[in-house]
Design a protein around this motif. Structure first.
Motif, mmCIF file in Angstrom:
data_model
loop_
_atom_site.group_PDB
_atom_site.id
_atom_site.type_symbol
_atom_site.label_atom_id
_atom_site.label_comp_id
_atom_site.label_asym_id
_atom_site.label_seq_id
_atom_site.Cartn_x
_atom_site.Cartn_y
_atom_site.Cartn_z
ATOM 1 N N THR A 1 26.155 50.683 64.753
ATOM 2 C CA THR A 1 26.026 49.486 63.900
ATOM 3 C C THR A 1 26.716 49.722 62.557
ATOM 4 O OG1 THR A 1 23.936 48.879 64.947
ATOM 5 C CG2 THR A 1 24.328 47.983 62.751
ATOM 6 N N VAL A 2 26.495 50.905 61.979
ATOM 7 C CA VAL A 2 27.144 51.224 60.690
ATOM 8 C C VAL A 2 28.664 51.159 60.853
ATOM 9 C CG1 VAL A 2 27.532 53.038 58.956
ATOM 10 C CG2 VAL A 2 25.239 52.686 59.894
ATOM 11 N N ASP A 3 29.191 51.804 61.907
ATOM 12 C CA ASP A 3 30.649 51.853 62.098
ATOM 13 C C ASP A 3 31.223 50.443 62.269
ATOM 14 O OD1 ASP A 3 30.437 54.578 61.950
ATOM 15 O OD2 ASP A 3 30.559 54.911 64.115
ATOM 16 N N THR A 4 30.519 49.613 63.018
ATOM 17 C CA THR A 4 31.000 48.249 63.256
ATOM 18 C C THR A 4 31.072 47.463 61.950
ATOM 19 O OG1 THR A 4 30.028 48.239 65.456
ATOM 20 C CG2 THR A 4 30.492 46.096 64.475
ATOM 21 N N VAL A 5 30.018 47.556 61.160
ATOM 22 C CA VAL A 5 29.971 46.753 59.927
ATOM 23 C C VAL A 5 30.959 47.308 58.888
ATOM 24 C CG1 VAL A 5 28.448 46.063 58.023
ATOM 25 C CG2 VAL A 5 27.668 45.865 60.382
ATOM 26 N N VAL A 6 31.086 48.612 58.826
ATOM 27 C CA VAL A 6 32.080 49.205 57.911
ATOM 28 C C VAL A 6 33.481 48.716 58.290
ATOM 29 C CG1 VAL A 6 33.248 51.390 57.339
ATOM 30 C CG2 VAL A 6 30.751 51.221 57.200
ATOM 31 N N SER A 7 33.751 48.721 59.582
ATOM 32 C CA SER A 7 35.076 48.302 60.033
ATOM 33 C C SER A 7 35.319 46.811 59.725
ATOM 34 C CB SER A 7 35.176 48.628 61.526
ATOM 35 O OG SER A 7 36.069 47.816 62.158
ATOM 36 N N LEU A 8 34.308 45.985 59.906
ATOM 37 C CA LEU A 8 34.459 44.559 59.571
ATOM 38 C C LEU A 8 34.673 44.368 58.066
ATOM 39 C CD1 LEU A 8 31.739 42.865 61.782
ATOM 40 C CD2 LEU A 8 34.181 42.343 61.797
ATOM 41 N N ALA A 9 33.932 45.137 57.280
ATOM 42 C CA ALA A 9 34.074 45.008 55.818
ATOM 43 C C ALA A 9 35.483 45.431 55.388
ATOM 44 C CB ALA A 9 33.018 45.863 55.112
ATOM 45 N N GLU A 10 35.985 46.502 56.002
ATOM 46 C CA GLU A 10 37.346 46.949 55.654
ATOM 47 C C GLU A 10 38.372 45.887 56.049
ATOM 48 O OE1 GLU A 10 37.405 50.694 57.693
ATOM 49 O OE2 GLU A 10 36.798 51.813 55.879
ATOM 50 N N SER A 11 38.205 45.316 57.248
ATOM 51 C CA SER A 11 39.216 44.320 57.639
ATOM 52 C C SER A 11 39.085 43.042 56.828
ATOM 53 C CB SER A 11 39.256 44.064 59.145
ATOM 54 O OG SER A 11 37.989 43.889 59.638
ATOM 55 N N ALA A 12 37.963 42.865 56.148
ATOM 56 C CA ALA A 12 37.822 41.711 55.242
ATOM 57 C C ALA A 12 38.307 42.060 53.828
ATOM 58 C CB ALA A 12 36.364 41.266 55.199
ATOM 59 N N MET B 1 35.031 35.950 55.743
ATOM 60 C CA MET B 1 35.052 36.374 57.148
ATOM 61 C C MET B 1 36.034 35.520 57.957
ATOM 62 S SD MET B 1 33.278 38.988 56.817
ATOM 63 C CE MET B 1 33.559 39.576 58.487
ATOM 64 N N ALA B 2 36.130 34.221 57.648
ATOM 65 C CA ALA B 2 37.106 33.369 58.345
ATOM 66 C C ALA B 2 38.526 33.811 58.002
ATOM 67 C CB ALA B 2 36.877 31.905 57.979
ATOM 68 N N LEU B 3 38.756 34.167 56.750
ATOM 69 C CA LEU B 3 40.092 34.640 56.344
ATOM 70 C C LEU B 3 40.448 35.950 57.033
ATOM 71 C CD1 LEU B 3 40.148 33.821 52.532
ATOM 72 C CD2 LEU B 3 41.839 33.074 54.219
ATOM 73 N N SER B 4 39.421 36.747 57.359
ATOM 74 C CA SER B 4 39.709 38.042 57.983
ATOM 75 C C SER B 4 39.987 37.889 59.479
ATOM 76 C CB SER B 4 38.571 39.031 57.742
ATOM 77 O OG SER B 4 37.532 38.801 58.653
ATOM 78 N N GLY B 5 39.888 36.676 60.008
ATOM 79 C CA GLY B 5 40.273 36.437 61.403
ATOM 80 C C GLY B 5 39.101 36.142 62.325
ATOM 81 N N CYS B 6 37.893 36.128 61.808
ATOM 82 C CA CYS B 6 36.723 35.862 62.666
ATOM 83 C C CYS B 6 36.478 34.352 62.790
ATOM 84 C CB CYS B 6 35.466 36.499 62.063
ATOM 85 S SG CYS B 6 35.597 38.271 61.829
ATOM 86 N N GLU B 7 35.880 33.974 63.904
ATOM 87 C CA GLU B 7 35.329 32.621 64.041
ATOM 88 C C GLU B 7 33.993 32.647 63.315
ATOM 89 O OE1 GLU B 7 36.188 29.685 65.615
ATOM 90 O OE2 GLU B 7 38.163 30.593 65.953
ATOM 91 N N VAL B 8 33.761 31.672 62.453
ATOM 92 C CA VAL B 8 32.539 31.721 61.640
ATOM 93 C C VAL B 8 31.764 30.418 61.762
ATOM 94 C CG1 VAL B 8 31.612 31.997 59.309
ATOM 95 C CG2 VAL B 8 33.657 33.265 59.983
ATOM 96 N N VAL B 9 30.455 30.561 61.981
ATOM 97 C CA VAL B 9 29.587 29.395 61.906
ATOM 98 C C VAL B 9 28.591 29.642 60.782
ATOM 99 C CG1 VAL B 9 28.292 30.259 63.895
ATOM 100 C CG2 VAL B 9 27.908 27.957 63.147
ATOM 101 N N CYS B 10 28.563 28.703 59.835
ATOM 102 C CA CYS B 10 27.737 28.868 58.637
ATOM 103 C C CYS B 10 26.627 27.820 58.687
ATOM 104 C CB CYS B 10 28.610 28.683 57.395
ATOM 105 S SG CYS B 10 27.713 28.882 55.860
ATOM 106 N N ARG B 11 25.393 28.295 58.635
ATOM 107 C CA ARG B 11 24.259 27.394 58.830
ATOM 108 C C ARG B 11 23.409 27.265 57.568
ATOM 109 N NH1 ARG B 11 18.163 27.682 59.796
ATOM 110 N NH2 ARG B 11 17.840 25.609 60.609
ATOM 111 N N ASP B 12 23.085 26.014 57.214
ATOM 112 C CA ASP B 12 22.105 25.788 56.144
ATOM 113 C C ASP B 12 21.191 24.659 56.579
ATOM 114 O OD1 ASP B 12 20.765 25.484 53.515
ATOM 115 O OD2 ASP B 12 22.399 26.725 52.770
ATOM 116 N N LEU B 13 20.276 24.265 55.685
ATOM 117 C CA LEU B 13 19.191 23.386 56.106
ATOM 118 C C LEU B 13 19.550 21.905 56.102
ATOM 119 C CD1 LEU B 13 16.263 25.195 54.254
ATOM 120 C CD2 LEU B 13 17.092 25.540 56.588
#
Ligand SMILES: NC(=O)c1ccc[n+]([C@@H]2O[C@H](COP(=O)([O-])OP(=O)(O)OC[C@H]3O[C@@H](n4cnc5c(N)ncnc54)[C@H](O)[C@@H]3O)[C@@H](O)[C@H]2O)c1
Length: 248
Positions: free
Chosen positions: A168-179, A24-36
């Motif tokens: 919601t479907v359209d948004t996620v499909v579009s994000l997946a395609e741009s990734a 997702m970061a490579l696709s141009g998004c700002e990403v925050v990844c959280r773990d414990l």
């Protein structure tokens, strides 16, 4: 619709979460990844930077430029603080495959996170409508099932729950395609675990296990036969080993 400047949260920085965050970061998004804890986050950061499927290896193989890799790393932030998932466009959950854990995770997040945030689960097969029922936003809840290693595999099995909205479907499909993934939208099942990919895969694994138990062939022989016969990259047993170890 979310644009290129999207803000994404990834919950879980294990085998899947670290790779999803990288993509997702490579696709141009700002990403925050959280773990414990910090140890897990440090291991995830190393994997994204210099792991087998990390950005340095992609640069060495000519798949990315140095600049693209560095820009992606600058867009990717690791945290243990749940509050950092408060105001994002989309959160992708990649925590362990335990129904109770996922339900309590989403229930808690639903209270603290902005109403506009879409929730996507990378569950391997839990009914999406059942997970969505833990929240007050079933229209903005969806399944986005990735395959391991996330930076390499094209899979985007998009699972539309009973109440998931078309927006919601359209948004996620579009994000997946741009990734760079190949989204396929499927319908949720109320009763079966596994969506399409894992239902079909586990049916094959069950048959392969019967073949071993009947003494017809051992696991390595079956893997070799299936690889040679169908040009799969790996046989049924090798596939399980690879997926659980992140193909390291
Ligand atoms: N490994 C695969 O091949 C694969 C493929 C597709 C989907 N999945 C699914 O992805 C999900 C994650 O699998 P994985 O293999 O990455 O597991 P993993 O064990 O490698 O990583 C899970 C991470 O989630 C963290 N975690 C637990 N509770 C958390 C919380 N409340 N907030 C943030 N992080 C939390 C854990 O500390 C761990 O680091 C599962 O649902 C799994 O079924 C796995």
């Amino acid at each position: 619709m979310i644009n290129k400047n999207c803000k994404i949260g990834v919950a879980g920085a294990g085998v899947m979460g670290s790779g999803i965050a990288q993509v997702m970061a490579l696709s141009g998004c700002e990403v925050v990844c959280r773990d414990l804890n910090e140890e897990i986050l440090t291991a995830a950061a190393i994997s994204v930077d210099s792991g087998r499927f990390g950005v340095k290896s992609a640069v060495e193989r000519g798949k990315l430029t140095d600049e693209e890799a560095n820009n992606a790393l600058a867009r990717l932030h690791f945290t243990t603080d749940l509050n950092n998932l408060n105001d994002l466009d989309l959160i992708i959950e990649a925590i362990p495959e335990r129904f109770d854990l996922k339900v309590s995770f989403w229930k808690e997040l639903d209270k603290t996170t902005s109403d506009r945030t879409i929730f996507a689960s990378n569950s391997s097969g839990f009914p999406i409508s059942a997970l969505a029922a833990a929240t007050e936003r079933p229209d903005r809840f969806i399944g986005w099932h990735w395959a391991s290693p996330a930076p390499v595999m094209k899979l985007a099995e998009i699972v539309k729950g009973r109440e998931t909205s078309q927006e919601t479907v359209d948004t996620v499909v579009s994000l997946a395609e741009s990734a760079g993934k190949s989204p396929v939208v499927i319908t949720d099942s109320d009763t079966n675990w596994g969506y399409v990919t894992n239902r079909v895969y586990f049916a094959m694994l069950k048959e392969a296990t019967s073949v071993v138990n009947e003494g017809i062939a051992d696991r390595d022989q079956i893997d070799q036969l299936m690889t040679d016969c169908f040009r799969w990259p790996s046989g049924p047993f090798g596939m399980t080993r690879g997926a659980t170890s992140g193909w390291k």
